[in-house]
Design a protein around this motif. Structure first.
Motif, PDB file in Angstrom:
ATOM      1  N   GLU A  82       0.967  -1.255   0.041  1.00  0.00           N
ATOM      2  CA  GLU A  82       0.376   0.409   0.425  1.00  0.00           C
ATOM      3  C   GLU A  82       0.597   0.969  -0.017  1.00  0.00           C
ATOM      4  OE1 GLU A  82      -2.929   0.287   2.634  1.00  0.00           O
ATOM      5  OE2 GLU A  82      -2.805   2.477   3.331  1.00  0.00           O
ATOM      6  N   TYR A  83       1.759   1.126   0.827  1.00  0.00           N
ATOM      7  CA  TYR A  83       3.345   2.292   0.938  1.00  0.00           C
ATOM      8  C   TYR A  83       3.260   2.597  -0.566  1.00  0.00           C
ATOM      9  CZ  TYR A  83       6.592   5.378   2.574  1.00  0.00           C
ATOM     10  OH  TYR A  83       7.985   6.253   2.630  1.00  0.00           O
ATOM     11  N   TYR A  88       4.869   6.256  -4.300  1.00  0.00           N
ATOM     12  CA  TYR A  88       5.415   6.083  -5.977  1.00  0.00           C
ATOM     13  C   TYR A  88       4.947   5.110  -6.841  1.00  0.00           C
ATOM     14  CZ  TYR A  88       9.646   6.377  -2.228  1.00  0.00           C
ATOM     15  OH  TYR A  88      10.158   6.720  -1.170  1.00  0.00           O
ATOM     16  N   GLY A  89       3.467   4.942  -6.915  1.00  0.00           N
ATOM     17  CA  GLY A  89       2.625   4.389  -7.639  1.00  0.00           C
ATOM     18  C   GLY A  89       3.221   3.524  -8.730  1.00  0.00           C
ATOM     19  N   VAL A  90       4.062   2.425  -7.312  1.00  0.00           N
ATOM     20  CA  VAL A  90       4.617   1.365  -7.462  1.00  0.00           C
ATOM     21  C   VAL A  90       3.468   0.132  -7.675  1.00  0.00           C
ATOM     22  CG1 VAL A  90       6.454  -0.419  -7.141  1.00  0.00           C
ATOM     23  CG2 VAL A  90       6.943   1.891  -7.514  1.00  0.00           C
ATOM     24  N   LEU A 224      12.088   1.586  -8.163  1.00  0.00           N
ATOM     25  CA  LEU A 224      10.846   0.670  -9.239  1.00  0.00           C
ATOM     26  C   LEU A 224      10.479   1.271  -9.586  1.00  0.00           C
ATOM     27  CD1 LEU A 224      10.105  -2.483  -6.053  1.00  0.00           C
ATOM     28  CD2 LEU A 224      12.357  -1.715  -7.963  1.00  0.00           C
ATOM     29  N   GLN A 225      10.539   2.985  -9.753  1.00  0.00           N
ATOM     30  CA  GLN A 225       9.758   3.609 -10.932  1.00  0.00           C
ATOM     31  C   GLN A 225      10.093   3.116 -12.056  1.00  0.00           C
ATOM     32  OE1 GLN A 225      10.397   6.463  -8.268  1.00  0.00           O
ATOM     33  NE2 GLN A 225       8.002   7.279  -8.257  1.00  0.00           N
ATOM     34  N   THR A 226      11.562   2.504 -11.987  1.00  0.00           N
ATOM     35  CA  THR A 226      11.997   3.092 -13.466  1.00  0.00           C
ATOM     36  C   THR A 226      10.900   1.425 -14.053  1.00  0.00           C
ATOM     37  OG1 THR A 226      14.140   3.370 -12.242  1.00  0.00           O
ATOM     38  CG2 THR A 226      14.024   3.254 -14.722  1.00  0.00           C
TER      39      THR A 226
END
Ligand SMILES: Cc1ncc(COP(=O)(O)O)c(C=O)c1O
Length: 389
Positions: A82-83, A88-90, A224-226
């Motif tokens: 959830e965090y 981060y939208g991940v 992890l946003q990449t």
């Protein structure tokens, strides 16, 4: 009965840099009155009250007196997912892409044991947080260094890694925002990292210990946003710095499912779970109000500005940190890191961490921690500013 010999594995462990430093610091503290210790990065403020209250309530719940699941409670893994989605939208699958850790330090040590055999090659930035060496030493792996130079904004240059080394490498450590240089990663750099890791089949271990501490309105990027990051690596996160919970030793790894599975397997055999009260409080920390995290980052930014303001009109050389809570200060010409540390202790009673403790390319720098009150930081900076450098 005499002494029992240490195993070969233990003999491979490197000298614990911070333990060595603590010993020298205690000697200096005994020698000088009113010494200001800016050497260690131990958060100085308390954990938010609502998290402590959750721990107290959890202590009354007898479920937490029993053995819990060896790799942590599902509710905490769900809170982590959830965090990451919220912040981060991940997207993460809490069942397969989250491992609960006994602090991120344990994780960055374990990842070497999970992936490396004796003689394997690991790519390690120089300078870097010394504890990566512990896991590498235990695994008996070989280090190929990635220089972090000021001219390259303290980012590794993959183009300079020779083909043979890149092909041999199995694991690559990164840490942005960076300890000790305080550099931050760019989206381009993380994209290059994914491409490099894919090309050579290298696992990326990105240490995001200072993930919430970014300055001047810039939020540090999660690896992890990449695009493609999950295919090539994991990210380590900790509540130590974000929520002032260093003593609670609560961290987690997220990302590549095969690495998460290996981390969980190792933990199943070694740690076998954590106190449920801490897990419940950690879940609350991740899902609850994050204003304390933002306030803490603002506190570090204010401290940075107050400290550096005192040094503005001096000859000291430094880059204004963009994240983490460190200032990477250049020692004046002619001083080694350790000589400069001793000089500052002797002349103005300020303690700093010698940069070469983080690797040979840290030579000529010292690290200053902002995990101290404004009052003490200003006092320390004024003492530095009075030196005729
Ligand atoms: C770069 C880095 N990684 C990991 C850690 C360890 O964090 P934890 O408290 O989660 O073990 C630290 C602590 O100082 C750190 O500076």
């Amino acid at each position: 009965m005499g002494d029992f010999a240490k195993s070969e594995m233990l003999k491979r462990l490197p000298r614990q840099y911070f333990s060595y430093l603590a010993k020298r610091k205690n000697e200096l503290k005994a020698q000088y009155e009113d010494i200001i210790d800016l050497g260690v990065g131990n958060p100085d403020l308390p954990a938010p009250e609502f998290i402590v209250e959750e721990l107290k309530a959890a202590a009354d719940d007898p479920i937490n007196d029993q053995y819990g699941p060896a790799t942590g409670f599902d509710y905490l893994k769900e809170a982590v997912a959830e965090y990451y989605l919220r912040e981060y939208g991940v997207e993460l699958d809490p069942k397969t892409e989250v491992a609960i850790l006994h602090g991120s330090k344990a994780g960055v040590v374990e990842v070497s044991q999970c992936l490396l055999n004796p003689g394997d090659t690991v790519l390690l930035p120089n300078p870097s947080y010394p504890d990566y060496l512990s896991g590498i030493g235990l695994a008996g792996a070989k280090i190929a260094e990635l220089p972090l130079l000021e001219a390259n904004l303290f980012l590794p240059q993959y183009g300079q890694v020779d083909e043979q080394t890149a092909e041999a490498a199995k694991l690559l450590f990164l840490n942005y925002p960076n300890n000790p240089t305080s550099a931050v990663a760019t989206p381009e750099f993380f994209a290059e990292t994914v491409a490099f890791a894919k090309q050579h089949h290298i696992c990326v271990a990105q240490d995001f210990a200072y993930g919430t501490i970014g300055f001047d309105g810039e939020r540090p990027l999660s690896f992890l946003q990449t695009p493609g990051a999950k295919e090539v690596g994991v990210e380590f996160f900790t509540l130590s710095k974000s929520h002032n919970m260093a003593g609670w030793r609560m961290g987690f790894a997220v990302g590549n499912a095969s690495v998460i599975e290996s981390l969980n397997l190792l933990q199943d055999h070694i740690g076998c779970g954590y106190y449920g009260g801490i897990q419940r409080a950690a879940a609350k920390a991740l899902t609850g109000d994050q204003s304390s995290v933002r306030n803490l980052t603002a506190t570090y930014e204010r401290r940075r500005d107050l400290f550096l303001k005192e040094l503005e009109s001096t000859a000291f050389k430094f880059n204004k940190p963009k994240g983490s809570f460190y200032i990477w200060l250049k020692a004046p010409e002619g001083f080694s890191s350790e000589e400069f540390m001793e000089y500052l202790a002797r002349e103005v009673q300020v303690l700093v961490a010698p940069g070469d403790g983080f690797g040979s390319l840290g030579a000529g720098y010292v690290r200053i921690s902002l995990a101290h009150s404004e009052e003490r930081l200003i006092e320390a900076a004024k003492r530095l500013a009075q030196l005729k450098i």
